[in-house]
Write an enzyme that holds these catalytic residues in place. Structure first.
Site, short mmCIF file in Angstrom:
data_model
loop_
_atom_site.label_atom_id
_atom_site.label_comp_id
_atom_site.label_asym_id
_atom_site.label_seq_id
_atom_site.Cartn_x
_atom_site.Cartn_y
_atom_site.Cartn_z
N ARG A 22 0.81 -1.21 0.00
CA ARG A 22 0.00 0.00 0.00
C ARG A 22 0.84 1.26 0.00
NH1 ARG A 22 -4.29 -1.81 4.58
NH2 ARG A 22 -5.55 -3.17 3.26
N THR A 23 0.30 2.27 -0.66
CA THR A 23 0.97 3.57 -0.67
C THR A 23 0.98 4.16 0.73
OG1 THR A 23 0.14 4.01 -2.88
CG2 THR A 23 0.93 5.88 -1.65
#
Lengths: 245, 223
Positions: A22-23
């Site tokens: 995930r960012t």
């Protein structure tokens, strides 16, 4: 006996969706995009900088691209996510062209698509770290909209991202009017970009202005703005250090 | 390495206020058109009002992306309903659907504060008020959003709603005429704009009655 080393990282009790995918924060970023409606269509401006934190790593980044026949997309935020969005849009336009039915996606449709993409990524807690500006004209109807990384979207006569919201929008609110000529529109955008250049730490003096009309999209060669540094407050700037800008 | 905390929030508050007032044969739904984030104004001309069915209109304030998604979801569900039942959804039916839709996301809510207004099957005005997770109630009038704390007490004073605990059950719908109710709404928003920084720019008023739906605008303070 150890058969295969597990490919899953340690914190993968969540299953296939591991946090490492995930960012968390952006790496290479672009700063403000400013755009306005004028007589024949949309004018949009963005500088060509790609910052890596406080380092000015890339100085030739084109942050505005044509989408299909009728739209122009400008992006600030994570450059790699912008490139990913361009890939999504390539596919969208390709499938639209493959229908070969004389119809083509207009700016309103592209903006709606982008809004859905950004919102859905936010729902999965893995956002595309961009603020996008989508402008265009189709069948005489001008359109200018924006969408943020969490899906907040709206359209208006002039929009900006990031610092542009703080510094450019007030200028545009004061000086924008309907049916601006091309020259007036460019002058107004340059006024906004100059203020951003003076006051936004991540802005660089190398910008492009893009225009989209019924005829199509053109983007200027990179150029720089004239700046004035002879104000007395800029001479010996540390003199009045306490409380000065 | 300890688990990283997210440094972004999936929510934002884009501000604004909504009001709805039910009358004997009309319903007034109103909301301002300002969209903000933090101390910035994003745009002065954004509609928070959505027509869900012929006699059913929703006004929502809160996080704009969630509001938009919610409006789209309900509009899509209404279309399916029309295909399946060959008629428009009634306002009470839409009210239940909205409640269920909101509760469905109980553990990652739509940050949307809604008022639903319209005419019921007998043509009488009805207003439903919601919280973000679907708790709802049929009332004679309501307000939601950033200015609701300023607006609601004033409406309570002017519309003198009878206590819902009284028996026999008294009608909460206001005896005011349509023009008086619209005037009250304008007064209420002008006042809220004075003190609530997130309310202002323009007021959009939608009136539903037996003749159909009518829209009206009024300028508000731009500061």
């Amino acid at each position: 006996m150890n058969f295969m080393a597990s490919k899953q990282p340690e914190n993968s009790l969540l299953g296939p969706e591991s946090d490492s995918q995930r960012t968390l924060y952006p790496y290479v970023t672009g700063t403000s995009v400013v755009a306005l409606k004028y007589k024949d269509g949309i004018l949009m401006a963005a500088d060509m900088g790609g910052s890596y934190g406080s380092t000015l790593r890339y100085k030739n980044v084109e942050r505005m691209k044509a989408i299909g026949k009728h739209s122009l997309l400008g992006a600030s935020g994570e450059i790699s996510d912008f490139q990913e969005i361009l890939r999504y849009l390539d596919e969208l336009i390709l499938y639209d062209n493959m229908w070969d039915d004389g119809n083509s996606l207009g700016p309103k449709e592209v903006h709606n698509y982008l809004t859905r993409v950004m919102y859905n990524r936010r729902n999965k807690f893995n956002p595309l770290w961009n603020s996008l500006v989508l402008g265009g004209i189709k069948n005489g109807q001008k359109y200018l909209g924006t969408v943020s990384m969490i899906g907040v979207n709206f359209e208006d006569n002039h929009v900006a991202t990031g610092f542009g919201n703080h510094l450019a929008r007030p200028i545009l609110r004061q000086e924008w009017h309907e049916n601006l000529s091309f020259e007036d529109g460019v002058r107004l955008l340059e006024k906004c970009m100059r203020v951003l250049l003076y006051r936004d730490r991540s802005a660089i003096n190398k910008l492009q202005i893009a225009k989209i009309t019924e005829e199509g999209m053109t983007i200027s060669q990179p150029y720089s703005l004239k700046t004035y540094w002879e104000f007395s407050a800029f001479e010996n700037p540390t003199q009045g250090a306490v409380g000065s800008w | 390495m300890p688990k990283q905390q997210a440094n972004w929030s999936p929510y934002d508050n884009n501000g604004g206020s909504c009001v709805a007032i039910a009358g004997a044969d009309y319903c007034v739904i109103a909301a301002d058109t300002r969209m903000s984030t933090g101390y910035n104004i994003l745009t002065r001309d954004y509609s928070k009002i959505c027509k869900l069915a012929d006699k059913c209109v929703m006004a929502s304030s809160g996080f704009q992306a969630d509001v938009k998604a919610l409006q789209k979801h309900l509009a899509a569900r209404h279309l399916i309903y029309q295909h399946q039942h060959n008629k428009q959804m009634s306002c009470p039916a839409m009210a239940q659907l909205l409640s269920n839709t909101l509760y469905y996301k109980r553990f990652f809510p739509y940050y949307s504060f809604n008022v639903l207004g319209g005419l019921d099957n007998e043509g009488k005005g009805c207003v439903f008020t919601y919280d973000a997770v679907g708790s709802y109630e049929k009332v004679g009038y309501s307000s939601q959003g950033s200015g609701s704390t300023l607006i609601m007490p004033f409406l309570d004073n002017q519309l003198k709603s009878p206590s819902p605990l009284l028996l026999p059950v008294q009608d909460a719908v206001t005896p005011l005429a349509e023009a008086e109710a619209v005037d009250l709404v304008k007064t209420v928003f002008a006042s809220a704009s004075e003190r609530d920084i997130y309310t202002g720019d323009k007021l959009e008023i939608v009136v539903i009655n037996a003749d159909g739906i009518r829209r009206e605008y009024m300028d508000l303070r731009k500061d």
